[in-house]
Design a protein around this motif. Structure first.
Motif, PDB file in Angstrom:
ATOM      1  N   ASP A  94      -9.039  -4.553  -5.352  1.00  0.00           N
ATOM      2  CA  ASP A  94      -8.176  -4.003  -6.403  1.00  0.00           C
ATOM      3  C   ASP A  94      -6.694  -4.210  -6.118  1.00  0.00           C
ATOM      4  OD1 ASP A  94      -7.761  -2.245  -4.334  1.00  0.00           O
ATOM      5  OD2 ASP A  94      -8.438  -0.462  -5.412  1.00  0.00           O
ATOM      6  N   GLY A  95      -6.373  -4.905  -5.020  1.00  0.00           N
ATOM      7  CA  GLY A  95      -4.980  -5.179  -4.685  1.00  0.00           C
ATOM      8  C   GLY A  95      -4.240  -4.030  -4.038  1.00  0.00           C
ATOM      9  N   LEU A  96      -4.947  -2.967  -3.672  1.00  0.00           N
ATOM     10  CA  LEU A  96      -4.269  -1.753  -3.214  1.00  0.00           C
ATOM     11  C   LEU A  96      -4.606  -1.351  -1.782  1.00  0.00           C
ATOM     12  CD1 LEU A  96      -4.628   0.416  -6.440  1.00  0.00           C
ATOM     13  CD2 LEU A  96      -2.598  -0.823  -5.653  1.00  0.00           C
ATOM     14  N   ASP A  97      -5.292  -2.198  -1.033  1.00  0.00           N
ATOM     15  CA  ASP A  97      -5.680  -1.825   0.337  1.00  0.00           C
ATOM     16  C   ASP A  97      -4.461  -1.418   1.163  1.00  0.00           C
ATOM     17  OD1 ASP A  97      -8.244  -2.397  -0.366  1.00  0.00           O
ATOM     18  OD2 ASP A  97      -8.522  -4.074   1.028  1.00  0.00           O
ATOM     19  N   ILE A  98      -3.415  -2.215   1.119  1.00  0.00           N
ATOM     20  CA  ILE A  98      -2.225  -1.935   1.929  1.00  0.00           C
ATOM     21  C   ILE A  98      -1.417  -0.796   1.322  1.00  0.00           C
ATOM     22  CG2 ILE A  98      -0.023  -2.903   2.708  1.00  0.00           C
ATOM     23  CD1 ILE A  98      -1.469  -5.572   3.070  1.00  0.00           C
ATOM     24  N   THR A  99      -1.324  -0.759   0.007  1.00  0.00           N
ATOM     25  CA  THR A  99      -0.573   0.312  -0.651  1.00  0.00           C
ATOM     26  C   THR A  99      -1.137   1.679  -0.303  1.00  0.00           C
ATOM     27  OG1 THR A  99       0.038  -1.142  -2.484  1.00  0.00           O
ATOM     28  CG2 THR A  99       0.182   1.231  -2.879  1.00  0.00           C
ATOM     29  N   ARG A 100      -2.470   1.817  -0.268  1.00  0.00           N
ATOM     30  CA  ARG A 100      -3.075   3.105   0.081  1.00  0.00           C
ATOM     31  C   ARG A 100      -2.675   3.540   1.490  1.00  0.00           C
ATOM     32  NH1 ARG A 100      -7.395   1.376  -3.442  1.00  0.00           N
ATOM     33  NH2 ARG A 100      -8.150  -0.059  -1.854  1.00  0.00           N
ATOM     34  N   LYS A 101      -2.635   2.596   2.427  1.00  0.00           N
ATOM     35  CA  LYS A 101      -2.227   2.933   3.794  1.00  0.00           C
ATOM     36  C   LYS A 101      -0.771   3.389   3.838  1.00  0.00           C
ATOM     37  CE  LYS A 101      -5.459  -0.340   5.948  1.00  0.00           C
ATOM     38  NZ  LYS A 101      -5.586  -1.571   6.775  1.00  0.00           N
ATOM     39  N   ILE A 102       0.074   2.734   3.057  1.00  0.00           N
ATOM     40  CA  ILE A 102       1.484   3.129   3.015  1.00  0.00           C
ATOM     41  C   ILE A 102       1.622   4.535   2.429  1.00  0.00           C
ATOM     42  CG2 ILE A 102       3.706   2.621   1.921  1.00  0.00           C
ATOM     43  CD1 ILE A 102       2.952  -0.377   2.139  1.00  0.00           C
ATOM     44  N   LEU A 103       0.892   4.806   1.360  1.00  0.00           N
ATOM     45  CA  LEU A 103       0.961   6.124   0.731  1.00  0.00           C
ATOM     46  C   LEU A 103       0.483   7.223   1.686  1.00  0.00           C
ATOM     47  CD1 LEU A 103      -0.392   5.231  -2.814  1.00  0.00           C
ATOM     48  CD2 LEU A 103       1.914   6.037  -2.275  1.00  0.00           C
ATOM     49  N   ALA A 104      -0.490   6.917   2.516  1.00  0.00           N
ATOM     50  CA  ALA A 104      -1.045   7.920   3.429  1.00  0.00           C
ATOM     51  C   ALA A 104      -0.111   8.253   4.582  1.00  0.00           C
ATOM     52  CB  ALA A 104      -2.383   7.431   3.968  1.00  0.00           C
ATOM     53  N   SER A 105       0.776   7.321   4.944  1.00  0.00           N
ATOM     54  CA  SER A 105       1.590   7.519   6.156  1.00  0.00           C
ATOM     55  C   SER A 105       3.082   7.658   5.899  1.00  0.00           C
ATOM     56  CB  SER A 105       1.379   6.324   7.106  1.00  0.00           C
ATOM     57  OG  SER A 105       0.028   6.202   7.491  1.00  0.00           O
ATOM     58  N   ALA A 106       3.567   7.261   4.744  1.00  0.00           N
ATOM     59  CA  ALA A 106       5.013   7.171   4.518  1.00  0.00           C
ATOM     60  C   ALA A 106       5.727   8.501   4.721  1.00  0.00           C
ATOM     61  CB  ALA A 106       5.294   6.625   3.115  1.00  0.00           C
ATOM     62  N   ALA A 107       5.097   9.607   4.352  1.00  0.00           N
ATOM     63  CA  ALA A 107       5.770  10.906   4.449  1.00  0.00           C
ATOM     64  C   ALA A 107       6.220  11.217   5.867  1.00  0.00           C
ATOM     65  CB  ALA A 107       4.839  12.007   3.938  1.00  0.00           C
ATOM     66  N   ASP A 108       5.452  10.769   6.864  1.00  0.00           N
ATOM     67  CA  ASP A 108       5.791  11.042   8.266  1.00  0.00           C
ATOM     68  C   ASP A 108       7.067  10.341   8.694  1.00  0.00           C
ATOM     69  OD1 ASP A 108       3.488  12.558   8.487  1.00  0.00           O
ATOM     70  OD2 ASP A 108       2.288  10.868   9.200  1.00  0.00           O
ATOM     71  N   TYR A 109       7.505   9.371   7.916  1.00  0.00           N
ATOM     72  CA  TYR A 109       8.673   8.571   8.296  1.00  0.00           C
ATOM     73  C   TYR A 109       9.855   8.761   7.340  1.00  0.00           C
ATOM     74  CZ  TYR A 109       5.530   6.325  11.565  1.00  0.00           C
ATOM     75  OH  TYR A 109       4.639   6.093  12.597  1.00  0.00           O
ATOM     76  N   LEU A 110       9.760   9.757   6.477  1.00  0.00           N
ATOM     77  CA  LEU A 110      10.841  10.036   5.543  1.00  0.00           C
ATOM     78  C   LEU A 110      11.590  11.306   5.938  1.00  0.00           C
ATOM     79  CD1 LEU A 110       9.129   9.276   2.103  1.00  0.00           C
ATOM     80  CD2 LEU A 110      11.125   8.083   3.044  1.00  0.00           C
ATOM     81  N   SER A 111      12.895  11.308   5.737  1.00  0.00           N
ATOM     82  CA  SER A 111      13.686  12.521   5.908  1.00  0.00           C
ATOM     83  C   SER A 111      13.312  13.509   4.803  1.00  0.00           C
ATOM     84  CB  SER A 111      15.178  12.185   5.844  1.00  0.00           C
ATOM     85  OG  SER A 111      15.505  11.621   4.578  1.00  0.00           O
ATOM     86  N   GLU A 112      13.809  14.731   4.893  1.00  0.00           N
ATOM     87  CA  GLU A 112      13.403  15.780   3.953  1.00  0.00           C
ATOM     88  C   GLU A 112      13.675  15.397   2.504  1.00  0.00           C
ATOM     89  OE1 GLU A 112      11.591  18.564   4.424  1.00  0.00           O
ATOM     90  OE2 GLU A 112      11.320  17.576   6.362  1.00  0.00           O
ATOM     91  N   GLU A 113      14.761  14.684   2.256  1.00  0.00           N
ATOM     92  CA  GLU A 113      15.082  14.263   0.892  1.00  0.00           C
ATOM     93  C   GLU A 113      14.759  12.782   0.684  1.00  0.00           C
ATOM     94  OE1 GLU A 113      19.133  15.235   0.183  1.00  0.00           O
ATOM     95  OE2 GLU A 113      18.784  17.408   0.206  1.00  0.00           O
TER      96      GLU A 113
END
Length: 316
Positions: free
Chosen positions: A246-265
């Motif tokens: 479905d073209g989303l294998d990598i996108t799903r991984k990014i969505l699952a982990s991105a929050a850990d690498y973002l500042s509060e805002e």
């Protein structure tokens, strides 16, 4: 008749026409290339979307001239070696269906010129519109730390660094070949002190950090679209295009982990192109902010850190 045999016939016509003895000026070669491209079976979608702009890029760049070269130069005569260079470029465009950006090792993004070759996909992300307007309405203040995930040629990382001169940018890719190309472009713009190429399988090798902005143009072409792509796309690295059924294998991984690498805002900005229909279908409750882009592009969404945390259970 197949496109390959049709283009082969055009190559034979070029030989019979004795082009070097019939055409003499830049204007001659622009008109002729334009005509040949209009007759050929070619696909335009790697920076240009029509035969005239592609002919202009091929001829002027092939002569080491800028795209905004004075038109007074168009009437100047070419040397025999220059003519042969242009003939070779046109012939390769027809015979191999190579995108012009690979033939000239030149592509444009956000008004900046980048070196490209077949180690990276050719820059064309509609995210350029967001960079140029400073991610207006998506972020409240200029970011100090930016992550460009799946950087490829480094075009997004470098364009972000140019837009936000106080920011440091990490340019991450799994492909060492791609990072080598990115380094060429980082050095071209004298940004080695602010743009840092890092080899990692997404977040796996990144040190804990808090980015104000994560921008990513990951592989997102689904299996059906990948098999139906014009021949020009098959010169690009497959790992930079396809991402599962479905073209989303990598996108799903990014969505699952991105929050850990973002500042509060912090905010994640991600491109999924036509695979947006799959994403919406799989996550109907997630409030993806599908951004309206001034360049007409589609399939780019934004999510805040809080939203990523709230819906993490779905992404995991």
């Amino acid at each position: 008749m197949t496109s390959q045999s049709f283009n082969q016939e055009l190559l034979e016509v070029i030989h019979l026409d004795d082009v070097p003895n019939q055409l003499h000026t830049i204007k001659d070669y622009l008109r002729w290339t334009y005509s040949i491209f209009n007759r050929a079976d070619l696909y335009y979608g790697h920076g240009q979307d029509n035969s005239w702009d592609e002919a202009l890029q091929l001829i002027l760049t092939g002569l080491d001239l800028p795209l905004d070269a004075p038109q007074e130069l168009y009437d100047t005569r070419l040397t025999l070696s220059e003519k042969q260079t242009l003939l070779n470029l046109v012939s390769m465009r027809l015979e191999k269906r190579l995108p012009v950006a690979y033939l000239t090792n030149s592509a444009w993004f956000c008004g900046l010129e980048f070196y490209v070759d077949e180690r990276v996909i050719i820059p064309r992300s509609p995210i350029s519109a967001l960079i140029q307007n400073g991610f207006r309405d998506l972020i409240e203040r200029a970011p100090k730390r930016i992550l460009d995930m799946c950087t490829g040629s480094g075009c997004i990382a470098i364009a972000c660094a140019e837009k936000f001169p106080q920011a440091e940018v990490d340019a991450v890719d799994l492909s060492v070949d791609a990072l080598n190309v990115a380094e060429i472009n980082i050095e071209r713009y004298n940004l080695s002190h602010r743009v840092f190429p890092l080899q990692s399988d997404l977040f796996s090798r990144l040190p804990p950090d808090q980015y104000d902005l994560i921008v990513t143009n990951p592989p997102y072409v689904d299996q059906e679209d990948l098999s139906d792509m014009p021949q020009e796309f098959f010169h690009e690295p497959e790992m930079a295009l396809g991402s599962g059924f479905d073209g989303l294998d990598i996108t799903r991984k990014i969505l699952a982990s991105a929050a850990d690498y973002l500042s509060e805002e912090g905010v994640l900005v991600c491109e999924v192109g036509n695979s947006m229909v799959h994403l919406i279908r799989q996550y109907p409750d997630v409030p993806f902010n599908w951004v309206e882009l001034s360049n007409g592009g589609v399939g780019v969404f934004a999510l805040s850190k809080q939203q990523l945390l709230e819906y993490r259970h779905e992404f995991e």
